[in-house]
Design an enzyme around this catalytic site. Sequence first.
Site, short mmCIF file in Angstrom:
data_model
loop_
_atom_site.label_atom_id
_atom_site.label_comp_id
_atom_site.label_asym_id
_atom_site.label_seq_id
_atom_site.Cartn_x
_atom_site.Cartn_y
_atom_site.Cartn_z
CD GLU A 16 -1.01 10.37 -20.05
OE1 GLU A 16 -0.69 10.03 -19.01
OE2 GLU A 16 -2.01 10.65 -20.04
CG HIS A 18 -4.51 4.55 -7.20
ND1 HIS A 18 -3.98 5.09 -8.18
CD2 HIS A 18 -4.75 2.62 -7.87
CE1 HIS A 18 -3.26 4.31 -8.74
NE2 HIS A 18 -3.72 3.04 -9.25
CE LYS A 28 -9.83 10.33 -15.13
NZ LYS A 28 -11.08 9.95 -14.85
NE ARG A 43 -13.53 14.36 -4.45
CZ ARG A 43 -12.35 13.62 -5.75
NH1 ARG A 43 -12.72 13.26 -6.94
NH2 ARG A 43 -11.22 13.01 -6.01
C1 MV4 Z 1 0.41 8.22 -14.72
C2 MV4 Z 1 1.49 7.60 -14.17
C3 MV4 Z 1 2.52 7.72 -14.21
N1 MV4 Z 1 3.14 7.85 -15.71
N2 MV4 Z 1 0.46 8.24 -16.05
C4 MV4 Z 1 -2.84 6.82 -11.38
C5 MV4 Z 1 -4.20 7.23 -10.88
C6 MV4 Z 1 -4.51 8.04 -12.45
N3 MV4 Z 1 -5.55 9.50 -12.07
C7 MV4 Z 1 -3.46 8.47 -12.98
N4 MV4 Z 1 -2.14 7.62 -12.45
C8 MV4 Z 1 -1.11 8.08 -12.86
N5 MV4 Z 1 -0.36 8.11 -14.05
C9 MV4 Z 1 1.85 8.60 -16.61
N6 MV4 Z 1 2.11 9.10 -17.64
C10 MV4 Z 1 1.62 7.24 -12.94
C11 MV4 Z 1 -0.10 7.66 -12.02
C12 MV4 Z 1 0.32 6.78 -10.77
C13 MV4 Z 1 -0.13 7.47 -9.60
C14 MV4 Z 1 -0.59 9.03 -10.14
C15 MV4 Z 1 -1.44 10.33 -9.05
C16 MV4 Z 1 -0.79 9.52 -7.37
C17 MV4 Z 1 -0.70 8.68 -7.36
C18 MV4 Z 1 -0.05 7.36 -8.83
C19 MV4 Z 1 -0.13 5.86 -8.18
C20 MV4 Z 1 0.54 4.75 -9.16
C21 MV4 Z 1 0.33 5.65 -10.38
#
Ligand code: MV4
Length: 501
Positions: A200, A235, A116, A293
């Site tokens: 972040e 998730h 990442k 993918r």
């Molecule tokens: C975030 C966020 C809020 N702010 N980044 C969750 C999985 C990971 N790949 C990134 N994720 C998140 N990143 C910032 N700066 C909230 C999430 C997140 C989320 C993102 C997409 C789909 C579902 C989620 C569930 C909880 C938190």
Amino acid sequence: MFRKILIANRGEIAVRVIRTCRALGIPTVAVYSEVDRHALHVLQADEAICIGAPEPNESYLNIPRIIEAAQQAGADAIHPGYGFLSENATFSQACQDANITFIGPPPEVISSLGDKLTARKLMLENNIPVTPGALLEGDDLNAWKQQAETLGYPIMIKASAGGGGKGMRVVHHPDEFEAACKNAASEARSAFGDDRVYMEKYIANPRHIEVQIFADTHGHAIHLFERECSIQRRHQKIIEECPSPVIDEALRTKMGETAVQAALAANYVNAGTVEFLFDPSDRSFYFLEVNTRLQVEHPITECITGLDLVQWQIMIASGQPLPLSQEQIQRDGHAIECRLYAEDAERQFAPSPGTITGLHMPTGPGIRVDEGVYEGAEVPVYYDPILSKLVCYGPDRETTRQRMVDALRHTAILGLNTSISFLIDALEHEAFRSGDLSTHFIQQHMADWRPKRDDKDLAAIAFLLNEYLMPAQKSHTSSSGDHEELPTPWQTIGTWRIGQS
Ligand code: MV4
């Protein structure tokens, strides 16, 4: 074109890949673990090879054994599906080393986007919007705290090797900062063997929007519009749709072009998905990561574009240029996908493996079923409990939503617990109807959800009707050519309604 394709996967996605291979006239090889001897993908492939014990490490994650199976069968390409080895750079490399085409990106692309932090840096350098943030390098905690102060709370700590929410922490106050960093790093170390973290600015109520991209080996990349995947639990996505109800035409073009830039910056090849967080408060969007993918939810993109994404993957892997330019890619209507899981709503949606004693899937205009099981099949405990996917398509969102609710009400999967009635209630929720989605949807609107209707009783009645009224022996031929009896051969007697109010 390829002589023969081995599918290094199981369940509905293996079946899905086999379908396109059949359409293209390419023979297929299934691989299976010892518990999957009678699985649907084994029945459907032209050949099948047992690759070991049920534990994924012994079979579906066993790289040398899968390469060996491909060589044994004379397959010159491998499709990895999703999950398992699909985003494994070592596997992509192992295919290359064995002179077998990996139907997916080259190993360097998978590893650089899989990390990442590397991906974030690459996007920053290419002017792709990323969430304001900072790398947490070195071990000067005070310097980190200073950076957090500059960003402004709340912030989110993320693991560089992260995935599935592991190594992620929201920090609301400076007092929590140190502990959150340490916990995130130690969780990342035990989950991924890599404790690098970064932070972040935290987006409080984001929507999850992703763009389907394709890139060929000739340096061209295009996008196939967005999907919205905000309805997820822990998730795990549950409902996906496209187009996103919150994205207008101007933003769609902008996000699509940004995703294509990201693909070009990464020297991307084959199918990929660029994930964004969308902040509804100011309609900004931020790069999250690239999934290297074909995704579970690819059928909804197929519905609105009329394209076969597995065919595109195979064509690109064989060296052909993209068949269409961006302007030639058309979009029409609205599509929704529901994942049908074997899971128990009364036990926090824990996997609910077992035998499928009865199965009736809906059909009709605008309904597509990507099946991974059949009546009589066993759902093993060892793997992801997805059974099948139900995809509905229609001229607009509301027609499609109603079609999906009706289709779910005419679905019966007996013998184990499923998520069907939960899905119906999510789709019928006012917030879903109005398109007011967020990644907190389930938490916000369905936290106290309990199965209201007596699904289990209805299922038991239907099961008994089948057993006593219509016993029918089925037999099938196994991959070795022997005739074998299936353990539970019942036949459906028509439709019954499960989950109707
Ligand atoms: C975030 C966020 C809020 N702010 N980044 C969750 C999985 C990971 N790949 C990134 N994720 C998140 N990143 C910032 N700066 C909230 C999430 C997140 C989320 C993102 C997409 C789909 C579902 C989620 C569930 C909880 C938190």
